[in-house]
Design a protein around this motif. Structure first.
Motif, PDB file in Angstrom:
ATOM      1  N   ASN A   1      -7.316   3.376  -1.369  1.00  0.00           N
ATOM      2  CA  ASN A   1      -7.796   4.288  -2.534  1.00  0.00           C
ATOM      3  C   ASN A   1      -7.051   5.629  -2.089  1.00  0.00           C
ATOM      4  O   ASN A   1      -7.010   6.153  -3.473  1.00  0.00           O
ATOM      5  CB  ASN A   1      -9.488   4.661  -2.608  1.00  0.00           C
ATOM      6  CG  ASN A   1     -10.154   3.482  -2.931  1.00  0.00           C
ATOM      7  OD1 ASN A   1      -9.851   2.773  -4.103  1.00  0.00           O
ATOM      8  ND2 ASN A   1     -11.297   3.115  -2.259  1.00  0.00           N
ATOM      9  N   ARG A   2      -6.880   6.010  -1.039  1.00  0.00           N
ATOM     10  CA  ARG A   2      -6.206   7.244  -0.864  1.00  0.00           C
ATOM     11  C   ARG A   2      -4.663   7.237  -1.014  1.00  0.00           C
ATOM     12  O   ARG A   2      -3.974   8.135  -1.373  1.00  0.00           O
ATOM     13  CB  ARG A   2      -6.457   7.950   0.458  1.00  0.00           C
ATOM     14  CG  ARG A   2      -7.882   8.437   0.760  1.00  0.00           C
ATOM     15  CD  ARG A   2      -8.015   9.063   1.859  1.00  0.00           C
ATOM     16  NE  ARG A   2      -9.496   9.427   2.010  1.00  0.00           N
ATOM     17  CZ  ARG A   2     -10.289  10.103   3.002  1.00  0.00           C
ATOM     18  NH1 ARG A   2      -9.402  10.385   4.150  1.00  0.00           N
ATOM     19  NH2 ARG A   2     -11.269  10.524   2.994  1.00  0.00           N
ATOM     20  N   GLU A   3      -4.122   6.043  -1.027  1.00  0.00           N
ATOM     21  CA  GLU A   3      -2.687   5.855  -1.119  1.00  0.00           C
ATOM     22  C   GLU A   3      -2.337   5.302  -2.520  1.00  0.00           C
ATOM     23  O   GLU A   3      -1.359   5.339  -3.193  1.00  0.00           O
ATOM     24  CB  GLU A   3      -2.179   4.714   0.049  1.00  0.00           C
ATOM     25  CG  GLU A   3      -2.495   5.082   1.133  1.00  0.00           C
ATOM     26  CD  GLU A   3      -1.949   4.259   2.383  1.00  0.00           C
ATOM     27  OE1 GLU A   3      -1.366   2.904   2.000  1.00  0.00           O
ATOM     28  OE2 GLU A   3      -2.517   4.407   3.685  1.00  0.00           O
ATOM     29  N   GLU A   4      -3.251   4.577  -3.107  1.00  0.00           N
ATOM     30  CA  GLU A   4      -2.891   4.134  -4.388  1.00  0.00           C
ATOM     31  C   GLU A   4      -3.889   4.412  -5.384  1.00  0.00           C
ATOM     32  O   GLU A   4      -4.984   4.790  -5.187  1.00  0.00           O
ATOM     33  CB  GLU A   4      -3.439   2.387  -4.357  1.00  0.00           C
ATOM     34  CG  GLU A   4      -2.574   1.728  -3.245  1.00  0.00           C
ATOM     35  CD  GLU A   4      -2.974   0.123  -3.038  1.00  0.00           C
ATOM     36  OE1 GLU A   4      -2.469  -0.621  -2.278  1.00  0.00           O
ATOM     37  OE2 GLU A   4      -4.219   0.041  -3.381  1.00  0.00           O
ATOM     38  N   GLU A   5      -3.058   4.705  -6.900  1.00  0.00           N
ATOM     39  CA  GLU A   5      -4.017   5.244  -7.745  1.00  0.00           C
ATOM     40  C   GLU A   5      -4.898   4.430  -8.138  1.00  0.00           C
ATOM     41  O   GLU A   5      -4.751   3.135  -7.942  1.00  0.00           O
ATOM     42  CB  GLU A   5      -2.981   5.609  -9.097  1.00  0.00           C
ATOM     43  CG  GLU A   5      -2.010   4.454  -9.483  1.00  0.00           C
ATOM     44  CD  GLU A   5      -1.381   4.772 -10.433  1.00  0.00           C
ATOM     45  OE1 GLU A   5      -1.491   5.203 -11.806  1.00  0.00           O
ATOM     46  OE2 GLU A   5       0.059   4.785 -10.232  1.00  0.00           O
TER      47      GLU A   5
END
Length: 835
Positions: free
Chosen positions: A731-735
């Protein structure tokens, strides 16, 4: 040709009046079967109780006694023929008089009655038939006072209902009005005969290898006839033909052996062949009576085996394990004579259309009309049949127990030839009453007589009386003491028996995203409310200024306690606010659809994982009046979006992709760093299927793929779950993105699924660049950005092959349109359309 038996239905020529008010004019009755409300509506004496607040204006009807009268001619008889007056159903406290003589006093709505009136008839003159109906509402209150030795405890309706053998929902329920009916609610006949066939039934079992079937056909006879001619055939091919003698007890028996029998299966698992049994009662060269019945040959087992999750609970039909995906059934009208054969067919056809294989006839309604079970036999719909007890601690004085026994025998004999009925259950939720009020129950106490002296005496009905009668009358149908029931432990036990999972909506009011974690071995009730379609709302709201979501009339047409808070809770947790009636109704429908999605999808996956879940029956399929409720289809047979969602989840082959649940409210909207996801395929096919699977990762905002798709070939295992692939969302790396899965067989897409970030209220939709093209036969749909819950408005006379769709770019979809009543373009909306 039947020469001696004559049957005349007394449908016309009746009048109605208040029993105690001789000054009031008699009201013409359109036809029997009927109930008082229908005749008063027809005569314009009361308004339609289904509109506005009219229910309140007609309460007085249920507090009055009513009298039906008619006249009939003496049937032409000869040679000492007998004349019977036959009532298939009287609602409920009725005294019947023929030419002033009382021939019957009835106190059980579920019974049929036969009265010998031969010696009471007047030759050459009209004969008077009068039926006086007392108020069941007032009589129930009197009965309760007469039995202070019992604790009358119930939920829904008033406690007086517990001592009255009448459809319990007539006292009002959390989805229906208080409309206390009375009247000859099923047909009334005059029957003249010398001898008659009282009953025909069979007990034919398939062998263990299903290569043969053996058993008997039984015929019960009344009268002096000594033989019957029996013929049994399938599709015109004669299986058995013989003449058999009637013994001194009026019983004739024939032995049957069938090689390679055609077995009856639920739809989707096989065919539904029905053997025709024809019986003619012989009086010398004369046929005195003739009866035809259709029967199916099948084996029904309730499988309860110890496993690593507790004890299984599922059905096995003819050796095939069946996932009982379907819905619960309540009476389809408060005024039962309005439910025609056509309406039954339309309702049950919806189940087949929606991939539903089982319905549960709920214990607060009625033992349904013959037409209901005939159609289930024909269409291959399994029936879970409750006995008529619901949400109460029922009393057990001797006369009531005797009435219950006669009621059970009467209805089991009427229903026992139906292959669709595969389980009987003693009641609905009465053990929950026992638990909630701490009534006596010792699972190890097997002294059945002592149960009658306890504070929960109805245990005797459910664990002694009813199983004994079922064992005698229907030995090949499993019996279960209640729904829900866990074998004597807590009825909420998720490891054994069936469960009513109401910790979503009721109880703890869990988020619907957690259905996967709170499901039991068989989920026989669960659900979430939704508004009906706008045309239904506009039909019961008289004042157009009340067409807003929080008007008094809208609340009045929702009988669920606390519904304002609970609908509001699930909308607030998952969706952005909206205020117009149309958009608010739509959001409630999407909420229901999403709840069903998070229930059926993982529970069906669990079916293939060691039969962890044996079935899922949503509360409920239908409504008894126009209202907001848990129904998938409203009173007017207008489908809510959830109907289509459930249909896709119960397709013969369905794909599921789902990331693990993250409780955002506990974490104050802080997203999880990572979430696991899984992709699987479920199948009810009985042979393996070769397939290709595609999984895409699509941005909610742009509609672009954020990383390469996963593609994989696999063999879909039969009647189970095929786990295909799993992974992690960062969730922090991918939109925010959608997991979009498709399954292809021979190059054709046969199943889709999309998993969206939760909750949906955190997502911004805006313009999705959706393209909808409609012609007479189909709707073509494409999009440039992901679309959630595209819903086309239901139009009467128009059938859509699908609705409530999630769409992603590059995956155009087509909805087939049937019907000639389509006027112009169908209106549609989707989540965020107003942004």
């Amino acid at each position: 040709m039947v020469e001696h038996l004559a049957r005349t239905e007394l449908r016309h020529g009746w009048t109605l009046r208040e029993t105690d008010n001789l000054t009031v004019e008699e009201i013409p009755v359109k036809e029997v079967p009927t109930v008082v409300h229908l005749d008063l509506i027809q005569a314009q004496k009361i308004p339609d109780p289904f509109i506005g607040f009219n229910e309140l204006d007609v309460e007085w009807v249920g507090e009055r006694p009513w009298t039906y009268t008619t006249k009939f001619q003496q049937p032409i008889t000869k040679d000492g023929a007998r004349v019977d007056l036959v009532f298939e159903g009287l609602d409920t406290f009725a005294e019947v008089k023929v030419n002033g003589e009382t021939v019957l006093k009835s106190d059980n709505m579920f019974m049929s009655y036969r009265c010998d009136i031969t010696k009471l008839l007047r030759s050459g003159a009209d004969n008077d038939l009068q039926i006086d109906f007392a108020s069941a509402l007032l009589r129930g209150r009197e009965i309760e006072k007469q039995h202070p030795e019992y604790r009358f405890i119930c939920h829904n309706g008033e406690t007086g209902r517990l001592g009255v053998r009448k459809a319990q929902y007539h006292w009002g329920w959390d989805w229906g009005p208080v409309l206390m009916t009375a009247g000859p609610w099923r047909p009334v006949w005059i029957e003249t005969y010398h001898g008659r066939i009282a009953d025909v039934w069979s007990d034919i079992k398939p062998s263990k290898d299903f290569k043969s079937a053996t058993g008997k056909v039984f015929v019960r006879v009344e009268g002096p006839a000594k033989s019957v001619a029996l013929r049994m055939n399938l599709a015109g091919n004669t299986i058995l033909e013989q003449t058999i003698q009637v013994n001194d007890h009026g019983l004739a028996t024939a032995t049957v052996t069938i090689d390679d029998p055609s077995l009856w299966f639920p739809h989707g698992y096989g065919d539904q062949p029905l053997y025709q049994i024809n019986v003619r009662l012989l009086g010398g060269e004369t046929v005195l009576d003739e009866v035809n019945k259709k029967v199916g040959i099948r084996e029904a087992e309730l499988v309860q085996e110890i496993d690593d999750a507790g004890k299984s609970f599922y059905l096995r039909i003819n050796g095939v394990d069946v996932f009982a995906g379907g819905s619960c059934w309540i009476p389809a009208d408060n005024f039962l004579p309005r439910i025609t054969h056509e309406k039954y067919r339309n309702w049950l056809q919806l189940m087949v259309e929606g991939g539903q294989v089982m319905t549960r006839v709920w214990g607060g309604g009625i033992y349904e009309d013959d037409a209901f079970y005939d159609i289930c036999d024909e269409l291959g719909i399994l029936v879970w049949q409750d006995f008529m007890f619901a949400c109460g601690s029922y009393p057990t004085w001797p006369e009531l127990l005797e009435s219950v026994k006669l009621e059970a025998v009467c209805n089991l004999r009427r229903l026992r030839h139906h292959p669709s009925i595969v389980i009987y259950a003693g009641n609905n939720e009465d053990y929950q009453i026992q638990e909630q009020y701490n009534l006596d129950y010792d699972r190890y106490n097997k002294d059945t007589k002592s149960w009658l002296r306890s504070t929960f005496p109805a245990r005797y009905i459910y664990e002694e009386l009813l199983p004994s009668v079922v064992g005698e009358e229907c030995p090949n149908v499993p019996y279960w003491p209640a729904s829900p029931f866990s074998g004597g432990a807590n009825s909420a036990d998720l490891t054994v028996g069936d469960v009513h999972q109401w910790n979503v909506w009721h109880g703890k009011q869990e988020k619907y995203q957690v259905y996967e974690q709170i499901g039991g071995r068989f989920n026989s009730e669960f659900g979430l409310e939704a508004f009906p379609v706008m045309k239904t709302i506009e039909g019961f709201v008289k004042d157009k200024s009340d067409l807003h979501p929080r008007s008094a009339v809208m609340d009045f047409h929702n009988k669920a306690d606390g519904h304002e808070r609970r609908i509001g809770l699930y909308l607030a947790e998952n969706f952005r606010p909206t205020n117009s009636m149309t958009s608010y109704a739509y959001i409630t429908q999407v909420s229901q659809s999403e709840a069903m999605y998070f229930a059926y999808k993982p529970w069906r996956r669990q079916w293939g994982e060691n039969r962890r879940c044996g079935g899922a029956l949503v509360w409920q399929l239908n409504d008894c009046w126009p209202c907001t409720s848990w129904a998938l289809v409203d009173y007017h047979l207008r489908k809510k979006p959830a109907f289509y969602t459930v249909s896709r989840l119960l397709a013969p082959i369905a794909v599921g992709v789902q990331r693990q649940h993250h409780d955002w409210s506990v974490c104050h909207a802080r997203p999880a760093i990572t979430l696991q996801w899984k992709l699987w395929i479920v199948s009810t096919k009985l042979t393996p299927v070769e397939a290709s699977v595609e999984l895409r990762f699509i941005s909610v905002e742009t509609g672009k793929d954020i990383k390469p798709a996963v593609k994989k070939d696999c063999t879909i295992v039969p009647n189970g779950t095929t786990n295909v692939v799993e992974g992690v969302v960062h969730n922090r790396e991918e939109e925010p993105h959608i997991l979009a899965a498709r399954v292809f067989v021979n190059g054709t897409c046969i199943a889709r699924d999309t998993d969206w970030p939760q909750p949906l209220k955190y997502l911004t939709f805006g313009d999705r660049r959706l393209k909808v093209t409609q012609n007479e036969n189909e709707i073509q749909i494409s999009t440039e950005k992901p679309v959630k819950a595209l819903v086309f408005e239901e139009a009467d006379g128009v059938k859509l092959s699908d609705n409530c769709l999630d769409l992603v770019p590059g995956d155009d979809q087509v909805i087939k349109v049937e019907g000639k009543n389509l006027q112009g373009k169908l209106s549609w909306t989707y989540l965020g359309y107003e942004e």
